[in-house]
Write an enzyme that holds these catalytic residues in place. Structure first.
Site, PDB file in Angstrom:
ATOM      1  N   LYS A 194       1.027  -1.314  -0.102  1.00 19.39           N
ATOM      2  CA  LYS A 194      -0.034   0.040   0.129  1.00 19.39           C
ATOM      3  C   LYS A 194       1.011   1.087   0.091  1.00 19.39           C
ATOM      4  O   LYS A 194       1.739   1.375   0.901  1.00 19.39           O
ATOM      5  CB  LYS A 194      -0.793  -0.143   1.171  1.00 19.39           C
ATOM      6  CG  LYS A 194      -1.814   1.134   1.581  1.00 19.39           C
ATOM      7  CD  LYS A 194      -2.797   1.041   2.290  1.00 19.39           C
ATOM      8  CE  LYS A 194      -3.747   2.298   2.544  1.00 19.39           C
ATOM      9  NZ  LYS A 194      -4.525   2.002   3.817  1.00 19.39           N
ATOM     10  N   LYS A 247      -2.204  -1.749  -3.975  1.00 16.53           N
ATOM     11  CA  LYS A 247      -3.059  -0.352  -3.810  1.00 16.53           C
ATOM     12  C   LYS A 247      -2.145   0.943  -4.170  1.00 16.53           C
ATOM     13  O   LYS A 247      -1.181   1.040  -3.045  1.00 16.53           O
ATOM     14  CB  LYS A 247      -3.580  -0.432  -2.501  1.00 16.53           C
ATOM     15  CG  LYS A 247      -4.614   0.879  -2.294  1.00 16.53           C
ATOM     16  CD  LYS A 247      -5.554   0.481  -0.871  1.00 16.53           C
ATOM     17  CE  LYS A 247      -5.872   1.677  -0.297  1.00 16.53           C
ATOM     18  NZ  LYS A 247      -6.729   1.444   0.951  1.00 16.53           N
TER      19      LYS A 247
HETATM   20  C1  PBG Z   1      -7.230   3.122   5.061  1.00 18.08           C
HETATM   21  C2  PBG Z   1      -7.618   2.853   3.712  1.00 18.08           C
HETATM   22  C3  PBG Z   1      -7.506   3.988   2.741  1.00 18.08           C
HETATM   23  C4  PBG Z   1      -8.134   3.437   1.668  1.00 18.08           C
HETATM   24  C5  PBG Z   1      -8.606   2.305   1.966  1.00 18.08           C
HETATM   25  N1  PBG Z   1      -8.406   1.967   3.283  1.00 18.08           N
HETATM   26  C6  PBG Z   1      -6.834   5.285   2.712  1.00 18.08           C
HETATM   27  C7  PBG Z   1      -5.756   5.950   3.170  1.00 18.08           C
HETATM   28  O1  PBG Z   1      -4.764   5.278   3.548  1.00 18.08           O
HETATM   29  O2  PBG Z   1      -6.143   7.029   3.723  1.00 18.08           O
HETATM   30  C8  PBG Z   1      -8.174   4.045   0.281  1.00 18.08           C
HETATM   31  C9  PBG Z   1      -8.944   3.749  -0.493  1.00 18.08           C
HETATM   32  C10 PBG Z   1      -9.531   4.547  -1.783  1.00 18.08           C
HETATM   33  O3  PBG Z   1      -9.021   5.780  -1.841  1.00 18.08           O
HETATM   34  O4  PBG Z   1     -10.343   4.119  -2.502  1.00 18.08           O
HETATM   35  N2  PBG Z   1      -7.832   2.176   6.096  1.00 18.08           N
END
Ligand code: PBG
Length: 323
Positions: A194, A247
């Site tokens: 991520k 991601k």
């Molecule tokens: C954090 C989380 C995030 C997303 C999913 N779970 C974002 C972050 O780190 O702020 C982002 C998903 C998206 O942008 O669609 N639990």
């Protein structure tokens, strides 16, 4: 003109083109993200994500009926609680927003695979993904708290635990605590890779989890790195992850491809909020054709993703079912 090799010979006829397609996008490949909020009969459109909503628990059965009709079989749940605290304890409450959402879906639409996002950011006042100690997101305290969140969600009936915090050792800890509590059959889909990304902007509107100070760079990955992604993947595989999530997805197809080429584990692409909003704003203005959505999602499958978490799921499945 005589010319032995003419690649276009396989392109003139639609049936031949269809015959040799090697990538397929199906509704059952898609995982639909749902933002669950408090209240009754709520369906709040998210400003920066046109067509996406925060919905209250009582609205989940009708939404899930529609998903089943479309052959979308999986959802991932994000909680938007009214009350937050310093260390995300609300996320461990057996009567918390996501726990209630899981119970409601399993009661009315048991065939839907309910994946739950396990992280602190939506449940803490400071908006960081973990427990803060001396100004830092403390890795090990966070891991302990994530374990408690995971076990509470497992008890509520969740089908899959998906930790998205990026702490070290959390897959190992969550696996242990699930096993100790007789949830050895419950899979972990880990957000292994991520990146700290500006593509999450609209999600922070949707989930109301913008960090109140600083950023997430001390735990999410630097987007300039790829070998580190391989170490993250390897670590999570060794700790017992059953599938890996990459991601964002669209600008990270190289990472999906590399992981898929090296490891024989299912990979899920997360087509994140900013990717959705970028495509939609241009489509809504008639600057690009809606077909780009299919091109974008198919590219993720071509790169090696087995499944895709995407806000486009409903519109894509509607189109696929019609055609
Ligand atoms: C954090 C989380 C995030 C997303 C999913 N779970 C974002 C972050 O780190 O702020 C982002 C998903 C998206 O942008 O669609 N639990």
């Amino acid at each position: 003109m005589s010319q032995k090799v003419r690649l276009r010979r396989l392109r003139y006829n639609k049936t031949v083109r269809d015959l040799f397609e090697d990538t397929h996008l199906r509704p059952q490949d898609l995982i639909y993200p749902i933002f669950v909020c408090e209240g009754k009969n709520i369906k709040n459109e998210i400003k920066s994500m046109p067509g996406q909503y925060q919905v209250s628990v009582d609205r989940l059965p009708s939404l899930c009926n529609r998903l089943i009709e479309l052959n979308i079989k999986s959802v991932i749940l994000f909680g938007v609680p009214d009350i937050k605290d310093d260390d995300g304890k609300v996320a461990q409450d057996d009567n918390g927003i996501v726990q209630r959402a899981v119970k409601e879906i399993k009661k009315t639409n048991n065939e839907i695979l309910v994946i739950v996002d396990v992280c602190h950011c939506q449940y803490t006042l400071h908006g960081h993904c973990g427990t803060i100690d001396k100004g830092d997101v403390d890795n090990d305290k966070t891991v302990t708290n994530l374990g408690l969140q995971a076990i509470s969600l497992a008890r509520a009936g969740a089908d899959v635990i998906a930790p998205s915090d990026m702490m070290d050792g959390r897959v190992n800890h969550i696996r242990n605590i699930l096993d100790k509590n007789s949830f050895e059959k419950l899979p972990i889909f880990s957000y292994s890779v991520k990146y700290a990304s500006a593509f999450y902007g609209p999600f922070r509107d949707a989930a109301e989890n913008t960090p109140q100070h600083g950023d997430r760079k001390s735990y999410q990955m630097n987007y300039k790195n790829s070998l580190e992604a391989m170490r993250e993947a390897e670590t999570d595989i060794n700790e017992g992850a059953d599938a890996l999530i990459v991601k964002p997805a669209m600008s990270y197809l190289d990472i999906i491809y590399r992981i898929k080429s090296k490891y024989s584990i299912p990979v899920i692409a997360y087509n994140v909020s900013g990717e959705y909003s970028m495509a939609h704003s241009a489509i809504d203005k008639n600057w690009i054709d809606k077909q780009v959505i299919f091109e974008i999602l198919t590219s993720m499958k071509r790169a090696g993703a087995n499944a895709i978490i995407t806000y486009h799921a409903i519109e894509v499945a509607e189109y696929l079912n019609e055609n």
